[in-house]
Design an enzyme around this catalytic site. Structure first.
Site, PDB file in Angstrom:
ATOM      1  N   HIS A   9       0.864  -1.186   0.000  1.00  0.00           N
ATOM      2  CA  HIS A   9       0.000   0.000   0.000  1.00  0.00           C
ATOM      3  C   HIS A   9       0.901   1.236   0.000  1.00  0.00           C
ATOM      4  CE1 HIS A   9      -3.136   2.789   0.998  1.00  0.00           C
ATOM      5  NE2 HIS A   9      -2.412   3.228   2.000  1.00  0.00           N
ATOM      6  N   ASP A  38       1.343   5.078  -0.177  1.00  0.00           N
ATOM      7  CA  ASP A  38       0.647   6.363  -0.098  1.00  0.00           C
ATOM      8  C   ASP A  38       1.219   7.295  -1.158  1.00  0.00           C
ATOM      9  OD1 ASP A  38      -1.221   5.897   2.032  1.00  0.00           O
ATOM     10  OD2 ASP A  38       0.521   5.717   3.340  1.00  0.00           O
ATOM     11  N   ASP A  94      -7.177   1.744   2.836  1.00  0.00           N
ATOM     12  CA  ASP A  94      -6.756   2.700   3.875  1.00  0.00           C
ATOM     13  C   ASP A  94      -7.581   3.980   3.909  1.00  0.00           C
ATOM     14  OD1 ASP A  94      -5.120   3.539   5.957  1.00  0.00           O
ATOM     15  OD2 ASP A  94      -3.697   4.537   4.627  1.00  0.00           O
ATOM     16  N   HIS A 118      -5.758   9.933  -0.183  1.00  0.00           N
ATOM     17  CA  HIS A 118      -6.249   9.926   1.205  1.00  0.00           C
ATOM     18  C   HIS A 118      -5.284  10.469   2.266  1.00  0.00           C
ATOM     19  CE1 HIS A 118      -4.654   5.665   0.953  1.00  0.00           C
ATOM     20  NE2 HIS A 118      -4.098   6.065   2.080  1.00  0.00           N
TER      21      HIS A 118
HETATM   22 ZN    ZN Z   1      -2.588   5.024   3.106  1.00  0.00          ZN
END
Ligand code: ZN
Length: 997
Positions: free
Chosen positions: A262, A264, A374, A578
């Site tokens: 994951h 970001d 997330d 996010h």
């Molecule tokens: Zn994240």
């Protein structure tokens, strides 16, 4: 038998730590190391490889914050290692507890071919197996000295989040740069011992299997000669073979492991670093896929794929090759893993349009799964959008982070505001960084709420957040728990394979209706106000740019700016990631975001100006008003332009006892000598808006120091302490506008209150210099209401005003788009805004009457991760609309976000499309992305009821077809007469493609 369990368990820990793990690399020789430090920002790979490095010794510090250092390592494989497996061990100063949050590297061969990424959990590069001895080794490492922002003592303010304030002192100790013999048998023994030891600790102490494992582990340790681990590892493994081959029980939980990282898209690092993080991780994962035939890796966020394609073609070549094998899988179908609370209707739709289109165009992959592990909560408008994009399944684990309530299902149908249901799975492993530890697998099995009717769950497996991905150790562990007594059974699978099994076994899953509210991170609706304004304003400008450019293309033959709009949309979509739109990134990210939004606004205004000039005729012929909102106003049709009408006059006069009275025939507003709204009387309904004895437009300030996650969280106790800002420096009347000036703390505020056509507009300019404070704007209403409506995507949803249950109490801060509306039967009131999202609504009973208080969240001042969050000047626009029904709230919300534009010209413009019922709101008018010249119109029922309407096209239409969000037909083409007569269900969303005759 005597109980020696704890003795053996302790023995296993010590022998593994001190003897067996160190024996994985029994022999090593140092590499020669040299380094070249890029002067500032990262340089192209060719430049890094061509630079002249200086020698550096292991044990020296390297790496200024955010710097890039190109290391060259070289050496010769010793002749006596012939026949062995040899690896380079490249430890840049890693802390294995911080994968993704520390220094990282990408290893290249001298010809520029990427080899794999380096991170705290991945410090090796295979040199040969077996080697001949005498091989020359030369590798280059593009090393990024990213500072640690989230440290062992987390959430402390740091200057490291901005290059200008981070200093230049080197951060990392060059720890080990060696060639080493890799003893595969010892490594396999470590994997055996870890898997069985971890499993043992999860089993009941009174069960036979736990003791079988304990005895086998004891025998294996007996078999290890601590002075010759390598020579005895095989014998130790033989002692474990029996317990490793006992199959799982038939009722064992089934876990679909999906390799994952994951990443970001920006967070504790800037966007440009994510481009490199993705290159490192994908290099790592393509290498692991080559080594491990069972392994499957899934990567979401089309933007990240596009970055690799654009910036790292040599890595992209490996990725596309791996995708062709079916084991490197595009996951989900969004441009980024965006927030889903704040993006507006069209932006949420375009996340899917651009994400899915990238995967379809590049790989022919059209996923039915939405991958959002997330994201901080899920708006109730999302199911309809997922369906309209051609998807039908959703995965997230984030709701497991809720502080108060435990979600009752892991696999269920999620129903949105229009009744659309989406098959949804929350991985019970409760993380997107599963590392195949026994503790995690056992937690998934124990935690799974749907036991007895369902058996499958998914585990996203690999280091994420800052990237890195799956390791060979995780793959080795997964192989051991594929079919092992006492453990859930683990198989590498794609998200689609998992969902197919989960759907097949669970024919009648439970249903959850309405938003998936995350009981955490509520302050992400307010932190970094300018990022949020940039988003809202960009969304409004994108709508107008498409509308006027399409109108100019059809009416005046102007060129439609396909490429510019595509690029600008993708920029805005990226910033809905996010950790950007929610305001949880470092200062660097938000500084860049503010600048980017300015550039986006400039470009979109230029597109709008050009289109309107092409439509407006003779500029010396007077003034036209262009109405970009979806409802007519001041006599100008929605999407059209006419000469301006005179607005209704507003009377302004002094108020007895101090202050002023504003009156316009619809509403009479009394502003007292403190600058507070003590009355807003609806003259038509003969009814007061403000609760008796209370005042609206009240600024309130709270201390705001959450227990954790400063930019993310506001904790409920913030409300216990409040200061009402009732002291005014000045209350005056300027041109019919009441101007109120106040100062408080180190800050000041100027508010401008104007009454216009029944709504009180409130402009609030704050010069904000507070620390750890929360600023709210309160409206106590004389309204008896159990629930209130907040606008969401393509409609609105309701939340309770009371706190009967812990679920309702937990929603003490929530998201709205353009309006919040509270009502009694027959009368309501709305507050609309041009750029705020956070709000709370509470209920009190005073003197026998119910007071419903809406408070708009304006500003916060957290100090982590950006220590200067929101310092400086901010301008907000709100409007109070007494007497508003829900349809009025919708209209006024649009109106404040899409101001009229005055353009010199004499040619009135007929709308390209018009709808004869205000309940049907057109959210997009544009030309089709396939550049066919077809006109795309998207609209929805906006009030939660039924609507019958006729859509009138202001141009000849040959045929009409309904489409999905990607503008792909979903029905048969029809003649315009029948197709444009509309019957919509509550909140129904429709996209039409109008082929021009
Ligand atoms: Zn994240």
């Amino acid at each position: 038998m005597h109980d020696d369990r704890e003795l053996i368990e302790a023995r296993l820990r010590r022998v593994l730590d001190e003897r067996i793990r160190p024996a994985i690399y029994p022999e090593s020789v140092p590499l020669e190391v040299s380094v070249w430090n890029a002067p500032d920002e990262p340089v192209p790979v060719a430049e890094g490889l061509a630079a002249t490095p200086e020698p550096i010794e292991v044990g020296r510090l390297w790496g200024a914050p955010w710097g890039t250092s190109w290391f060259t390592v070289s050496g010769t494989v010793p002749a006596e290692w012939a026949g062995r497996t040899v690896e380079a061990i490249l430890d840049l100063g890693f802390d294995e507890n911080k994968p993704g949050f520390q220094c990282e590297g990408l290893v290249y061969r001298p010809d520029g071919t990427p080899v794999k990424g380096l991170n705290p959990r991945n410090q090796w590069v295979r040199v040969g197996s077996p080697v001949e001895g005498g091989e020359e080794v030369r590798l280059h490492i593009e090393a990024a000295s990213n500072p640690v922002i989230l440290d062992y003592h987390p959430f402390l303010p740091t200057n490291m989040g901005e290059k200008e304030t981070a200093g230049t002192d080197p951060l990392y100790l060059l720890t080990r740069m060696d060639l080493a013999v890799f003893d595969e048998t010892v490594w396999q023994l470590v994997m055996d011992l870890e898997v069985l030891g971890e499993l043992m600790h999860e089993l009941p102490a009174d069960g036979a299997r736990r003791w079988e494992l304990l005895r086998a582990l004891g025998r294996a340790l007996d078999a290890v000669d601590l002075q010759d681990v390598g020579g005895t590892a095989a014998a130790a493994r033989a002692e474990l073979a029996g317990v490793l081959s006992t199959p799982a029980v038939p009722s064992a939980h089934r876990i679909s492991a999906v390799g994952h990282a994951h990443i970001d898209s920006a967070w504790l690092w800037p966007l440009r670093e994510t481009v490199r993080k993705v290159a490192r991780t994908t290099s790592n994962m393509t290498a692991l896929l080559e080594d491990e035939p069972e392994f499957i890796f899934a990567m979401s966020q089309a933007q990240q794929w596009a970055w690799v394609k654009e910036h790292r073609p040599e890595v992209w070549a490996k990725v596309t090759k791996a995708v062709a094998t079916g084991r490197f899988v595009p996951a989900g179908g969004m441009w980024v893993e965006s927030d889903t609370n704040m993006p507006g209707s069209e932006a949420m739709a375009r996340q899917f349009v651009h994400g899915k289109r990238f995967f379809i165009d590049e790989f022919g992959v059209d996923n039915e799964e939405v991958w959002l592990p997330d994201t901080f909560g899920f708006a109730a408008g999302l199911p309809q959008i997922i369906k309209a994009a051609g998807s039908k399944r959703l995965l997230t684990q984030k709701i497991s982070w809720s502080q108060t309530n435990t979600f009752p299902h892991h696999t269920f149908l999620w129903e949105g505001i229009d009744g659309t249901r989406i098959f949804t799975h929350f991985p019970p492993v409760d993380t997107y960084n599963c590392s195949m530890q026994g503790r995690e697998l056992a937690h998934a099995a124990r935690n799974f709420k749907d036991k007895g009717v369902a058996r499958h769950s998914l585990a996203p497996t690999g280091w994420g957040d800052g990237g890195g991905g799956t390791t060979r150790e995780m793959v080795a562990k997964a192989a051991r728990v594929r079919d092992l007594e006492g453990s859930p059974a683990v198989t590498w699978e794609t998200p689609a394979e998992f969902f197919a099994k989960a759907e097949a076994e669970y024919r009648n899953p439970p249903v959850w209706t309405g938003e998936l509210y995350l009981e955490l991170h509520r302050a992400t609706l307010t932190s970094q106000a300018k990022t949020k304004q940039g988003n809202r304003h960009s969304e409004a400008l994108l709508r107008e740019a498409e509308l006027w450019a399409a109108t100019a293309a059809v009416r005046a033959g102007a060129a439609y700016p396909y490429a510019e709009l595509d690029r600008l949309w993708k920029t805005v979509l990226l910033h809905q990631f996010h950790d950007i739109l929610p305001g949880s990134s470092i200062a660097w990210v938000h500084r860049e975001a503010r600048r980017t939004y300015e550039v986006v606004a400039g470009e979109l205004n230029a597109i709008i100006d050009a289109a309107q000039r092409a439509l407006a005729g003779d500029p010396s012929g007077g003034t036209l008003v262009f109405n970009g909102a979806p409802h007519a106003r001041h006599g100008v049709p929605a999407g059209g332009a006419t000469r301006p009408a005179l607005p209704r006059a507003t009377d302004a006069r002094a108020r007895e006892g101090g202050g002023y009275v504003l009156e316009d025939g619809a509403v009479r507003v009394e502003i007292d000598g403190r600058g507070l709204v003590v009355s807003a009387y609806d003259l038509t309904a003969g009814r007061e808006t403000v609760a008796p004895g209370r005042a609206a437009n009240l600024l309130q300030i709270h201390p705001d120091f959450p227990n954790k996650w400063d930019a993310w969280d506001v904790d409920e106790f913030y409300r216990n302490t409040v200061t009402d800002l009732t002291e005014a420096d000045e209350v005056g009347l300027e041109d019919g506008t009441v101007v109120v000036r106040r100062s408080f703390g180190a800050s000041s505020v100027t508010q401008r209150l104007t009454l216009s056509e029944g709504r009180l507009e409130i402009g609030t300019e704050v010069d904000w210099h507070e620390t750890e404070k929360f600023l709210k704007l309160a409206f106590p209403f004389d309204v008896h209401a159990d629930r209130y409506a907040s606008e969401s995507q393509y409609g609105h949803s309701y939340r309770a005003t009371h706190t009967n249950t812990s679920w309702e109490a937990a929603k003490f801060e929530a998201c709205n788009h353009r309006f919040v509306h509270v009502a009694e039967p027959g009368w309501g009131v709305a507050v609309v805004n041009d750029s705020t999202y956070g709000h709370d609504v509470t209920r009190t009973v005073e003197d026998g009457g119910t007071v419903t208080t809406l408070r708009v969240s304006l500003l916060r001042a957290p100090r982590f991760p950006d220590p200067e969050t929101d310092q400086g000047v901010h301008v907000f626009r709100h409007a109070l609309v007494p007497g508003a029904e829900i349809g009025d709230a919708v209209r006024e919300g649009w109106s404040i976000n899409q101001p009229e534009r005055r353009v010199p010209g004499d040619a009135e413009v007929e709308p390209l499309v018009a709808v004869d019922d205000d309940a049907v709101v057109v959210t997009a008018v544009k030309l089709a992305d396939d550049e066919s010249g077809d006109v795309i119109v998207r609209f929805h029922e906006s009030r939660g009821g039924r609507a019958r309407a006729t859509l009138r096209a202001g141009f000849p239409v040959a045929e009409v077809v309904t489409t999905d969000l990607l503008e792909r037909p979903t029905g048969e083409p029809r003649r315009p007469e029948e197709a444009l007569s509309l019957a919509l269900k509550p909140f129904e969303l429709v996209t039409l493609r109008l082929k021009r005759a």
